[in-house]
Write a protein that holds these residues in place. Structure first.
Motif, mmCIF file in Angstrom:
data_model
loop_
_atom_site.group_PDB
_atom_site.id
_atom_site.type_symbol
_atom_site.label_atom_id
_atom_site.label_comp_id
_atom_site.label_asym_id
_atom_site.label_seq_id
_atom_site.Cartn_x
_atom_site.Cartn_y
_atom_site.Cartn_z
ATOM 1 N N ARG A 67 9.254 0.144 -3.038
ATOM 2 C CA ARG A 67 10.242 0.704 -2.109
ATOM 3 C C ARG A 67 9.723 2.027 -1.541
ATOM 4 O O ARG A 67 9.894 2.320 -0.361
ATOM 5 C CB ARG A 67 11.572 0.892 -2.836
ATOM 6 N N GLU A 74 7.737 3.087 7.052
ATOM 7 C CA GLU A 74 8.789 3.327 8.055
ATOM 8 C C GLU A 74 8.660 4.731 8.652
ATOM 9 O O GLU A 74 8.854 4.915 9.855
ATOM 10 C CB GLU A 74 10.168 3.119 7.430
ATOM 11 N N GLU A 112 4.993 -8.091 7.456
ATOM 12 C CA GLU A 112 6.247 -8.752 7.095
ATOM 13 C C GLU A 112 6.587 -9.788 8.165
ATOM 14 O O GLU A 112 6.272 -9.597 9.350
ATOM 15 C CB GLU A 112 7.389 -7.764 6.932
ATOM 16 N N ARG A 126 6.587 -9.402 1.176
ATOM 17 C CA ARG A 126 5.944 -8.490 2.126
ATOM 18 C C ARG A 126 4.476 -8.459 1.741
ATOM 19 O O ARG A 126 4.146 -8.456 0.557
ATOM 20 C CB ARG A 126 6.506 -7.071 2.043
ATOM 21 N N TYR A 180 0.124 -3.395 6.235
ATOM 22 C CA TYR A 180 1.412 -3.878 5.730
ATOM 23 C C TYR A 180 1.906 -4.961 6.684
ATOM 24 O O TYR A 180 1.895 -4.779 7.898
ATOM 25 C CB TYR A 180 2.415 -2.720 5.674
ATOM 26 N N LEU A 203 7.219 1.287 1.155
ATOM 27 C CA LEU A 203 7.918 0.779 2.334
ATOM 28 C C LEU A 203 8.557 1.927 3.117
ATOM 29 O O LEU A 203 8.497 1.959 4.357
ATOM 30 C CB LEU A 203 8.975 -0.238 1.912
#
Length: 144
Positions: free
Chosen positions: A132, A139, A21, A113, A19, A135
């Motif tokens: 979402r 996290e 960003e 992203r 991932y 994501l």
């Protein structure tokens, strides 16, 4: 509208996802700037176990790492339960993207992203957006 139940087991192993960003800019030369990225990678492979345990989440090992602009700064193991939720979210996202149903994902998608995915010996897939749910899983993995 009723939708059939989707059951996702472990992905084809070994499985790898990165991932990415943008987190700012970095100097690339005199007067030249480029985007700097934060990357979180998750890798899962099968542990050697009896043939009866094949295909179960607890028969896998997962690790994760954090990088800033191609420099790895941390690496850690990921619990089977957290790995399970990450890969299930990724498989749901990938299935929705293939079926053109991204609008039906809980929380929708987050654009700008990056996500690179390779499952088993299959080809690498690249997405410019993530769900979402996925994501949130990234996290959670970072908080370990």
């Amino acid at each position: 509208k009723i939708r059939p139940v989707m059951v996702f087991g472990p992905p084809q192993l070994p499985a790898a996802a990165i991932y990415r960003e943008a987190v700012g800019h970095a100097r690339a030369g005199y007067g030249v700037w480029r985007s700097a990225h934060r990357a979180v990678s998750v890798n899962t492979h099968r542990r050697w176990v009896s043939s009866r345990a094949q295909g179960r989440w607890d028969s896998t090992d997962s690790s994760s790492s954090l990088s800033y602009d191609h420099c790895q700064v941390a690496e850690w193991g990921v619990a089977a339960e957290l790995s399970c939720s990450f890969w299930k979210a990724l498989l749901r996202f990938q299935h929705a993207a293939d079926a053109g149903l991204l609008g039906g994902l809980p929380g929708g998608v987050v654009r700008n992203r990056g996500l690179q995915v390779r499952l088993g010996s299959g080809r690498e897939r690249v997405f410019e957006y993530v769900s979402r749910e996925l994501l949130d899983c990234v996290e959670n993995i970072e908080r370990c």
